[in-house]
Design a protein around this motif. Structure first.
Motif, PDB file in Angstrom:
ATOM      1  N   ASP A  24       0.830  -1.203   0.000  1.00 30.47           N
ATOM      2  CA  ASP A  24       0.000   0.000   0.000  1.00 30.47           C
ATOM      3  C   ASP A  24       0.869   1.260   0.000  1.00 30.47           C
ATOM      4  O   ASP A  24       0.574   2.241  -0.697  1.00 30.47           O
ATOM      5  N   SER A  25       1.937   1.248   0.803  1.00 33.07           N
ATOM      6  CA  SER A  25       2.816   2.412   0.868  1.00 33.07           C
ATOM      7  C   SER A  25       3.475   2.676  -0.487  1.00 33.07           C
ATOM      8  O   SER A  25       3.649   3.839  -0.895  1.00 33.07           O
ATOM      9  N   GLU A  26       3.832   1.618  -1.201  1.00 34.67           N
ATOM     10  CA  GLU A  26       4.473   1.803  -2.493  1.00 34.67           C
ATOM     11  C   GLU A  26       3.478   2.303  -3.540  1.00 34.67           C
ATOM     12  O   GLU A  26       3.855   3.034  -4.461  1.00 34.67           O
ATOM     13  N   GLU A  27       2.216   1.921  -3.400  1.00 29.20           N
ATOM     14  CA  GLU A  27       1.194   2.496  -4.270  1.00 29.20           C
ATOM     15  C   GLU A  27       1.047   3.996  -3.977  1.00 29.20           C
ATOM     16  O   GLU A  27       1.002   4.837  -4.897  1.00 29.20           O
ATOM     17  N   LEU A  28       0.974   4.352  -2.694  1.00 29.14           N
ATOM     18  CA  LEU A  28       0.864   5.761  -2.309  1.00 29.14           C
ATOM     19  C   LEU A  28       2.081   6.554  -2.775  1.00 29.14           C
ATOM     20  O   LEU A  28       1.956   7.677  -3.265  1.00 29.14           O
ATOM     21  N   ALA A  29       3.265   5.953  -2.640  1.00 24.83           N
ATOM     22  CA  ALA A  29       4.490   6.626  -3.077  1.00 24.83           C
ATOM     23  C   ALA A  29       4.452   6.896  -4.576  1.00 24.83           C
ATOM     24  O   ALA A  29       4.854   7.977  -5.037  1.00 24.83           O
ATOM     25  N   GLY A  30       3.973   5.929  -5.340  1.00 21.68           N
ATOM     26  CA  GLY A  30       3.880   6.120  -6.778  1.00 21.68           C
ATOM     27  C   GLY A  30       2.906   7.215  -7.155  1.00 21.68           C
ATOM     28  O   GLY A  30       3.164   8.022  -8.066  1.00 21.68           O
ATOM     29  N   ARG A  31       1.782   7.244  -6.476  1.00 16.44           N
ATOM     30  CA  ARG A  31       0.782   8.290  -6.750  1.00 16.44           C
ATOM     31  C   ARG A  31       1.351   9.673  -6.404  1.00 16.44           C
ATOM     32  O   ARG A  31       1.143  10.651  -7.140  1.00 16.44           O
ATOM     33  N   LEU A  32       2.049   9.763  -5.280  1.00 14.76           N
ATOM     34  CA  LEU A  32       2.624  11.051  -4.877  1.00 14.76           C
ATOM     35  C   LEU A  32       3.705  11.498  -5.864  1.00 14.76           C
ATOM     36  O   LEU A  32       3.781  12.680  -6.219  1.00 14.76           O
ATOM     37  N   ALA A  33       4.536  10.556  -6.307  1.00 14.85           N
ATOM     38  CA  ALA A  33       5.575  10.905  -7.281  1.00 14.85           C
ATOM     39  C   ALA A  33       4.945  11.398  -8.577  1.00 14.85           C
ATOM     40  O   ALA A  33       5.422  12.367  -9.194  1.00 14.85           O
ATOM     41  N   ARG A 162       2.531   2.000  -8.586  1.00 15.83           N
ATOM     42  CA  ARG A 162       3.465   1.579  -7.548  1.00 15.83           C
ATOM     43  C   ARG A 162       4.876   2.113  -7.796  1.00 15.83           C
ATOM     44  O   ARG A 162       5.363   2.146  -8.917  1.00 15.83           O
ATOM     45  N   ARG A 163       5.519   2.494  -6.713  1.00 17.57           N
ATOM     46  CA  ARG A 163       6.907   2.965  -6.749  1.00 17.57           C
ATOM     47  C   ARG A 163       7.647   2.272  -5.609  1.00 17.57           C
ATOM     48  O   ARG A 163       7.290   2.443  -4.445  1.00 17.57           O
ATOM     49  N   ARG A 164       8.650   1.487  -5.921  1.00 14.88           N
ATOM     50  CA  ARG A 164       9.354   0.725  -4.886  1.00 14.88           C
ATOM     51  C   ARG A 164      10.068   1.644  -3.906  1.00 14.88           C
ATOM     52  O   ARG A 164      10.746   2.601  -4.285  1.00 14.88           O
ATOM     53  N   LEU A 165       9.886   1.347  -2.621  1.00 17.84           N
ATOM     54  CA  LEU A 165      10.558   2.086  -1.563  1.00 17.84           C
ATOM     55  C   LEU A 165      11.736   1.299  -1.019  1.00 17.84           C
ATOM     56  O   LEU A 165      12.649   1.866  -0.426  1.00 17.84           O
ATOM     57  N   ALA A 166      11.699  -0.027  -1.195  1.00 19.46           N
ATOM     58  CA  ALA A 166      12.792  -0.893  -0.754  1.00 19.46           C
ATOM     59  C   ALA A 166      13.679  -1.210  -1.954  1.00 19.46           C
ATOM     60  O   ALA A 166      13.279  -1.068  -3.107  1.00 19.46           O
ATOM     61  N   SER A 167      14.890  -1.676  -1.673  1.00 17.61           N
ATOM     62  CA  SER A 167      15.826  -1.958  -2.754  1.00 17.61           C
ATOM     63  C   SER A 167      16.260  -3.419  -2.813  1.00 17.61           C
ATOM     64  O   SER A 167      17.029  -3.798  -3.691  1.00 17.61           O
ATOM     65  N   GLY A 168      15.791  -4.244  -1.903  1.00 17.76           N
ATOM     66  CA  GLY A 168      16.228  -5.634  -1.861  1.00 17.76           C
ATOM     67  C   GLY A 168      15.631  -6.469  -2.981  1.00 17.76           C
ATOM     68  O   GLY A 168      14.718  -6.043  -3.695  1.00 17.76           O
ATOM     69  N   PRO A 169      16.105  -7.708  -3.125  1.00 17.88           N
ATOM     70  CA  PRO A 169      15.642  -8.574  -4.209  1.00 17.88           C
ATOM     71  C   PRO A 169      14.294  -9.246  -3.958  1.00 17.88           C
ATOM     72  O   PRO A 169      13.766  -9.902  -4.857  1.00 17.88           O
ATOM     73  N   SER A 170      13.740  -9.099  -2.760  1.00 14.12           N
ATOM     74  CA  SER A 170      12.429  -9.680  -2.442  1.00 14.12           C
ATOM     75  C   SER A 170      11.391  -8.567  -2.377  1.00 14.12           C
ATOM     76  O   SER A 170      11.682  -7.476  -1.895  1.00 14.12           O
TER      77      SER A 170
END
Length: 478
Positions: A24-33, A162-170
């Protein structure tokens, strides 16, 4: 002369709770960006801080309130969203005048709402409502209703933003939202709503997008993954979808989280246990194992049923991983019930167990049940089972010494631990919750997200130590 453009407003996103909230946070981040905001990690100096709260149990709610109050120390405008904000709405806004409280229905216009906050325009917090009433009772009627213009917001289904907030492979990937079960202790359906599956094509599209972002492991999440497809008219939808997800170019491993034991069909069990690229990993929501107490919880099964289920999975995948959560101190729980749970945990040989003490939750059946236990007794039972679990899971890890494991590499530890040492997690280890595997003798050309076959040579509690067996790391995808 043309005036220089105004610098982009900055926003930091703070996420509490489960992997579903992370999506959900990554969806919100994408919308804000998309609305012109610049995402920053540090709340200090940001124009706004968006706190995605958790409202599951009392301790999670306290953590959410603490996070909101901590965010106000940054001097930024603070906005609370997420489960706690949706569940309490105006009540939370009154208790936390330092923050603006927004509900799920604000997500589609989150940039506009943040503009209002930064401009000092007052917003009226929503009055909470039972979101189960917003879609048809019949599951098969929900797909069309959820796609209509009047449909309620379903967080995490807007993956295009969606906009990824984490950088790991999972990365977590939502299968569905909401829940149709009526467990006596759980309020989640009232604020997350009825169960709604995402169409398989949409899930596959997001999986391909995540692979393009460098993700090599997908963790499928929902409130109840075993229900996937029931509103699409096909209860075998997940069985068909898993091999397709595992075949996505660049994806090395797929794991399924949040399985309901009572709904785990033999066909789905077999697909999880035996499909190449799908982790033989069973995140099963047992909650307890005493049959009588489970009935009070409005759940099914018991110790013998659960042990039989585990045995069936192990007959197909002997090294399969198992995790669960259990609740101690539910109203009416007796010493015999606790002893029955101890029997199950001892015989089940699970890899990871979360232990929680019961707390009253508004809007649940359990809040009105007789037989309430005192907090001191609940805490004592939690400590008792936690001690047992720590011993049993450490023993289970020791059982894996000599076993071959497929480790997804996540971090190069060579600078601290010496050449060729990496951190990662094996197929039986969730990337966030179930321990880690430290691998030695890793090739110099390894990189995060690759799979490596290794032999377990030691343990540190639930964590494993393994030695790489291959001369070179496996490619990330097939």
């Amino acid at each position: 002369m043309t005036a220089p453009p105004s610098p982009a407003r900055t926003v930091a996103v703070v996420t509490l709770g489960c992997a579903r909230n992370e999506v959900d946070s990554e969806e919100l981040a994408g919308r804000l960006a998309a609305d012109g905001y610049r995402l920053v990690e540090d709340p200090e100096g940001a124009d706004a801080v968006l706190v995605n709260t958790c409202g599951f149990i009392e301790s999670a709610k306290k953590d959410s309130v603490d996070a909101v109050l901590a965010a106000t120390d940054s001097g930024a405008e603070v906005v609370a969203v997420g489960c706690m904000a949706e569940r309490y709405g105006s009540e939370l806004a009154e208790a936390l005048p330092e923050a603006t409280v927004l509900g799920f229905d604000d997500y589609a216009a989150i940039g506009d709402r943040l503009d209002d906050v930064l401009a000092g325009r007052p917003l009226v917090p929503h009055s909470p409502r039972d979101r189960r009433t917003l879609l048809p009772i019949s599951p098969v009627a929900r797909t069309a209703a959820a796609a209509s213009a009047e449909a309620p917001a379903i967080p995490g289904h807007g993956w295009v933003q969606r906009r990824r907030l984490a950088s790991g492979p999972s990365a977590a990937l939502k299968l569905a939202s909401g829940c149709d079960r009526r467990c006596a202790f759980c309020a989640i359906p009232t604020f997350r709503g009825s169960f709604v599956s995402r169409p398989p094509a949409e899930v596959l599209g997001e999986a391909r997008w995540l692979a393009e972002q460098g993700v090599t492991e997908l963790v499928l999440v929902s409130e109840n993954s075993t229900s996937y497809g029931k509103d699409l008219g096909d209860l075998r939808s997940l069985e068909r979808l898993l091999p397709q997800l595992a075949a996505v170019e660049g994806i090395a491993r797929v794991r399924v989280a949040y399985l309901q034991p009572a709904e785990l069909r033999p066909g789905l069990l077999e697909v999880i246990a035996a499909t190449e690229g799908v982790a033989p990993y069973f995140d099963l929501s047992f909650q307890h194992s005493s049959p009588g107490l489970l009935r009070r919880m409005r759940r099914f099964g018991g110790t013998d049923d659960f042990l039989a289920l585990i045995e069936r999975a192990r007959s197909l995948a002997p090294t399969a991983g198992f995790r669960t959560n259990v609740i101690l101190g539910f109203p009416g729980e007796t010493e015999d019930d606790v002893a029955e749970l101890e029997r199950f945990l001892t015989e089940g040989r699970l890899d990871a167990v979360g232990v929680f003490g019961y707390s009253d939750e508004e809007g649940t059946e359990a809040i009105g049940l007789p037989g309430k236990l005192g907090r001191a007794e609940i805490d004592a039972r939690v400590r008792r089972i936690t001690d047992l679990v720590e011993e049993l899971t450490a023993q289970r890890a020791e059982d894996r010494v000599g076993e071959r494991v497929e480790v997804l590499l996540t971090e190069d530890l060579s600078a601290e631990e010496g050449p060729g040492v990496w951190a990662g997690h094996a197929a039986h280890q969730d990337p966030d919750a179930d321990g880690t595997t430290t691998v030695t003798r890793v090739p110099a050309d390894a990189r995060p997200g690759q799979l490596l076959t290794a032999e377990v040579v030691g343990t540190e509690g639930v964590d494993l130590v393994a030695a790489a067996l291959e001369p070179a790391a496996l490619p990330a995808g097939r």
